[in-house]
Design an enzyme around this catalytic site. Structure first.
Site, mmCIF file in Angstrom:
data_model
loop_
_atom_site.group_PDB
_atom_site.id
_atom_site.type_symbol
_atom_site.label_atom_id
_atom_site.label_comp_id
_atom_site.label_asym_id
_atom_site.label_seq_id
_atom_site.Cartn_x
_atom_site.Cartn_y
_atom_site.Cartn_z
ATOM 1 N N GLU A 137 40.654 -19.082 -43.146
ATOM 2 C CA GLU A 137 40.394 -18.861 -44.569
ATOM 3 C C GLU A 137 41.679 -18.892 -45.389
ATOM 4 O O GLU A 137 41.709 -19.426 -46.498
ATOM 5 C CB GLU A 137 39.666 -17.539 -44.793
ATOM 6 N N CYS A 193 27.334 -31.184 -55.278
ATOM 7 C CA CYS A 193 27.664 -30.817 -56.661
ATOM 8 C C CYS A 193 29.184 -30.765 -56.801
ATOM 9 O O CYS A 193 29.762 -29.742 -57.164
ATOM 10 C CB CYS A 193 27.018 -29.473 -56.997
#
Length: 283
Positions: free
Chosen positions: A3, A159
């Site tokens: 991360e 998107c």
DNA sequence: AACCCGTGGAC
DNA sequence: TGTCCAAGGGT
């Protein structure tokens, strides 16, 4: 580990480095035992090398204050260096299966379009965006994990920021932005400038330091192309790559003050140590 | 809130 | 070629 590496760096570039790190430093204590210079070198060209230092610092804290186990508690995660609101939630959700509101750039963009009829989210994360994400998230914990993953993936794969593939979007029919006729953004994003910036100089200096096993004379870092020739004799065993990296640094259109400022910045950020008129990666 | 921090691929 | 932007964080 992944991360933090993924903060502002695309997955495809993180993957090989992440694998190498897991192999080399399988536990927080193992990473903590490494020196910052090795950590920065292993970071390579992932960008934003301060993240490497923060990850190293986080590993050190985990090793010593959390019994060498990554905390599964959101507040404790948030307290670690290099871990902000997104990363703390992402680890709690994706590693530990908990229910937390994840808001990354993908989710923000999906929500801005789907519910706000906007082409882009606000310039910076707002409380309203977090509230919306929180309200939309399913109550059931297991489902909420899938929800967070799904909305993020939708933003990453369909998107997208540029040329979204709306024809394959599963919520095309419900999209407020589509209904509004896909209006243009209401502001022009401030592009990250690069040419002529301190960042460019810092990057070139870091490339030299990463590659050099020996301390580099500061004069070599601070000179420009015009001063390079008289200094060339001072490069004892430059090696082909070092010479190339130095040449790149010298060729930047940066005045001496900017080079000084860039080096000072690296030292201040702990990315370089400077003594005896030499510079090297941090001790 | 605004700004700073690397790097490289896609368009 | 130049611009955009990427699983953000810290100040």
């Amino acid at each position: 580990m992944s991360e933090i590496m993924l903060q502002q760096t695309p997955v495809v570039r993180v993957l090989p480095v992440w694998r190498a790190w897991l192999d080399r430093w399988p536990t927080p204590a193992a990473l903590a035992a490494a020196g910052p210079a090795d950590v920065v070198r292993a970071w390579g060209r992932l960008g934003y090398p301060r993240r490497a230092l923060r990850l190293h610092a986080a590993a050190t804290r985990i090793a010593h204050q959390h019994r060498n186990e990554v905390p599964n508690n959101h507040a404790q995660l948030l307290d670690l260096p290099g871990i902000g609101s997104y990363t703390a939630a992402a680890v709690a959700v994706f590693a530990f299966g908990q229910r937390h509101t994840v808001v990354d750039t993908n989710i923000r963009r999906v929500h801005a379009r789907l519910f706000g009829a906007k082409a882009l989210p606000a310039k910076s994360l707002t409380a309203a965006e977090t509230r919306l994400a929180d309200r939309l998230m399913p109550k059931d914990t297991e489902l909420s994990v899938k929800w967070n993953q799904s909305v993020m993936e939708l933003g990453a794969l369909v998107c997208t920021a540029r040329s979204p593939t709306c024809h394959e979007c599963p919520v095309f029919e419900q999209c407020a932005w589509i209904a509004a006729g896909r209006p243009e953004p209401d502001y022009v994003p401030k592009g990250q400038s690069w040419h002529g910036t301190d960042r460019q100089v810092r990057g070139a200096m870091m490339a030299v330091l990463r590659h050099s096993s020996d301390p580099v004379p500061v004069s070599l870092l601070l000179t420009d192309r015009s001063g390079a020739e008289q200094l060339a004799t001072r490069i004892e065993n430059p090696g082909r790559d070092s010479a190339e990296l130095l040449a790149r640094l010298w060729s930047l259109p940066a005045p001496p003050e900017q080079r000084e400022r860039a080096l000072d910045g690296l030292v201040k950020d702990g990315l370089a140590s400077r003594r005896d008129n030499t510079a090297s990666l941090p001790d």
